[in-house]
Structures are given as structure tokens and as C-alpha cells.
Design a protein around this motif. Structure first.
Motif, short mmCIF file in Angstrom:
data_model
loop_
_atom_site.label_atom_id
_atom_site.label_comp_id
_atom_site.label_asym_id
_atom_site.label_seq_id
_atom_site.Cartn_x
_atom_site.Cartn_y
_atom_site.Cartn_z
N GLU A 54 -11.28 -10.47 30.16
CA GLU A 54 -11.78 -11.80 30.52
C GLU A 54 -12.21 -12.63 29.31
O GLU A 54 -12.35 -13.85 29.42
CB GLU A 54 -12.97 -11.67 31.48
CG GLU A 54 -12.62 -11.11 32.86
CD GLU A 54 -12.45 -9.60 32.87
OE1 GLU A 54 -12.06 -9.06 33.93
OE2 GLU A 54 -12.70 -8.96 31.81
N GLN A 56 -10.46 -12.82 26.41
CA GLN A 56 -9.34 -13.07 25.50
C GLN A 56 -9.18 -14.55 25.14
O GLN A 56 -8.98 -14.89 23.98
CB GLN A 56 -8.03 -12.56 26.12
CG GLN A 56 -7.94 -11.05 26.19
CD GLN A 56 -6.61 -10.61 26.76
OE1 GLN A 56 -5.59 -10.58 26.08
NE2 GLN A 56 -6.62 -10.26 28.04
N ARG A 57 -9.31 -15.42 26.12
CA ARG A 57 -9.13 -16.84 25.85
C ARG A 57 -10.25 -17.37 24.94
O ARG A 57 -10.00 -18.10 23.98
CB ARG A 57 -9.11 -17.62 27.16
CG ARG A 57 -8.91 -19.13 26.99
CD ARG A 57 -8.82 -19.83 28.35
NE ARG A 57 -8.63 -21.26 28.18
CZ ARG A 57 -7.47 -21.85 27.97
NH1 ARG A 57 -6.37 -21.11 27.89
NH2 ARG A 57 -7.37 -23.16 27.84
N GLU A 58 -11.49 -16.97 25.24
CA GLU A 58 -12.63 -17.44 24.48
C GLU A 58 -12.61 -16.93 23.03
O GLU A 58 -13.09 -17.61 22.12
CB GLU A 58 -13.91 -16.98 25.17
CG GLU A 58 -15.18 -17.64 24.69
CD GLU A 58 -16.36 -17.29 25.58
OE1 GLU A 58 -17.46 -17.80 25.31
OE2 GLU A 58 -16.18 -16.50 26.53
N ARG A 60 -9.80 -16.11 21.27
CA ARG A 60 -8.42 -16.13 20.81
C ARG A 60 -8.31 -16.30 19.29
O ARG A 60 -7.37 -15.79 18.68
CB ARG A 60 -7.62 -17.22 21.53
CG ARG A 60 -8.14 -18.64 21.35
CD ARG A 60 -7.37 -19.61 22.25
NE ARG A 60 -7.85 -20.98 22.15
CZ ARG A 60 -8.87 -21.47 22.84
NH1 ARG A 60 -9.54 -20.68 23.68
NH2 ARG A 60 -9.25 -22.73 22.70
#
Length: 270
Positions: A54, A56-58, A60
Motif C-alpha cells: 500500500e 508503493q505509490r507514496e 515511489r
């Protein structure tokens, strides 16, 4: 990606003749803000990364750095991350960074510009949540450094770094080995030594705090050493309702730093 400006805590490299053990060279950081702050200032120190899917986007930017520089990273389950970080408060990320090297006191004092500057002295503040909260407030109010005596108990644990929310990257924590010599050096650099104590002290609002000040605080129980208080240039108290004797040390540090900032950084405060 441009490299960040040099960190003053890296001014004194380890001696190659006596390398530190590997376990001392790296430190695991937990918490999103702590990891992002360390990466923003010193990405070259990142050595390993673990995170839950969860995040990964934050995170990146960290992942892209790991891929580009062949740094190991793993997507793990929350329970595995808890074991890796030794904490239930990991916030979904744990990163191993090289431990930054703090400058010695002489190097720090020489690097400070003329004019207003604030140092904090912590005696006996061993609770990581208090230390982390103090570092966060110190960063917010522009404290130049936090000094702790060798026997003072303050350690930059992963818990303290998480609570600091990145503040530990902005404010170096220096261990001083001889308190009397350190205070002499600080005074020679133009700093007044102020002891925070609720007894026989003047209100911090009675007169502006010294522009170049070392503010010393102790734990709620023992407080500052009596000899230290006696040797201080000024003794300060934070006035209140009297319902309790004093503030928690982290709250007291925030109030003192905020008042110093109000007195000596009005343009920045506005």
C-alpha cells in the motif's frame, strides 16, 4: 536527481584506522516522514528498503532510487515488517540508512553564523518519545543543535526518529564528553547559558530570551543538576496556572524554543 546540500553532521568522518562495526554504520528508520526526510537530505546513504504494498505509490521516489542504484528492496506483509522493524508503529515502511556522523562541538560552533542562534541541552532525557518530540520542535523553531551529556541517556533510536517526523535530519544531536568544557566553549562562542527550572527563576516572558542561548532542560523527576543550575547565567521558568508543578520536558522545550523564535526571528515567524 540533484544531490541535497551537504549535511553538517557529515563534517567529521570516521577515522579509517578504527572503522565502526557494521551494525553501528547502519540504522533502521521507520515511519513515512522519517524515511522521506532522510532520503530527501541524503539519498546516497540508503542501503535497504522494506515496505508494504500500500505504500508503493507514496514511496515511489525511494523505489526508483533503489532500482537505479541496485539497492535491495522488498515488498513485505505487515507482520513481516513488524519483525524487521521491531515495532508495531512502522507505518508500512522500514529503511536502512547509513548512520549520519554528528560534528564535534567546535566544528558546529565555528560553522554557526553571527547573530541569533539557539542550542538545547538535554540532561537525562532518555524517553524516545520525548526526545523525538523535542527534535521535531527543534526543527520547527530553527534550533541549531541539541546537546546531550555522555551520561544523559538520549539515544537516537528508531522510535525517537519516527516521532521526530524528520526533525532529526534537520537538527544534529551532539554527545558532549565533558560538560564543563562544553559549556566553556559555548560561552566563548557568545552564548548565554539558561537553565529551565520552576524554582527561583524569572518568567520567560519577563524579558526577551538571549539572542545566542543554550537552553538546558532536565527530566520532570530529577530536573537539571543543582550545580548546573547554579552555574547558569540565567534561570528561567514557564509560568502557568499552578495546577501542576511543571510541563513535560518535550512540552517545555517547545514552549522555550517558540518564545526564543518569537523574540529573535520575527520575519520568519510572520
Amino acid at each position: 536527481m540533484p544531490m541535497p546540500p551537504s549535511d553538517p553532521r557529515r563534517l567529521t568522518p570516521r577515522s579509517p584506522a578504527s572503522p565502526a562495526p557494521a551494525r553501528e554504520l547502519e540504522q533502521r528508520l521507520i515511519g513515512v516522514n522519517a524515511c522521506l526526510a532522510a532520503f530527501a537530505r541524503r539519498p546516497q546513504d540508503l542501503r535497504k528498503l522494506w515496505l508494504v504494498a500500500e505504500r508503493q505509490r507514496e514511496l515511489r521516489a525511494l523505489l526508483a532510487w533503489c532500482v537505479k542504484h541496485r539497492i535491495g528492496y522488498r515488498i513485505v506483509a505487515p507482520d513481516e515488517l513488524q519483525k524487521l522493524s521491531a515495532s508495531t508503529h512502522h507505518e508500512g515502511v522500514c529503511a536502512a540508512f547509513l548512520r549520519p556522523q554528528a560534528p564535534d562541538l567546535q566544528t558546529l560552533l565555528r560553522a554557526l553564523p553571527a547573530g541569533p542562534a539557539l542550542l538545547l541541552w538535554l540532561d537525562g532525557v532518555g524517553n524516545p518519545h520525548n526526545l523525538g518530540a523535542i527534535l521535531r520542535s527543534a526543527a520547527h523553531f530553527g534550533v541549531a543543535a541539541v546537546l546531550v551529556p555522555e551520561s544523559g541517556g538520549a539515544l537516537l533510536s528508531s522510535a525517537a526518529l519516527r516521532v521526530a517526523e524528520g526533525g532529526a535530519e534537520a537538527v544534529p544531536l551532539l554527545t558532549v564528553h565533558a560538560a564543563s568544557a562544553a559549556l566553556a566553549e559555548v560561552r566563548a562562542a557568545g552564548f548565554a547559558v539558561a537553565a529551565s527550572t520552576p524554582h527561583r527563576a524569572r518568567s520567560i516572558y519577563a524579558a526577551p530570551l538571549p539572542a545566542r542561548a543554550l537552553l538546558a532542560l532536565g527530566t520532570e523527576g530529577a530536573g537539571l543538576d543543582a550545580a548546573f543550575i547554579a552555574a547558569a547565567d540565567v534561570r528561567l521558568r514557564i509560568p502557568g496556572s499552578g495546577a501542576v508543578e511543571s510541563l513535560n520536558v518535550a512540552a517545555a522545550a517547545a514552549v522555550l524554543a517558540a518564545e526564543w523564535f518569537r523574540c529573535h526571528a520575527p520575519l520568519a515567524a510572520g
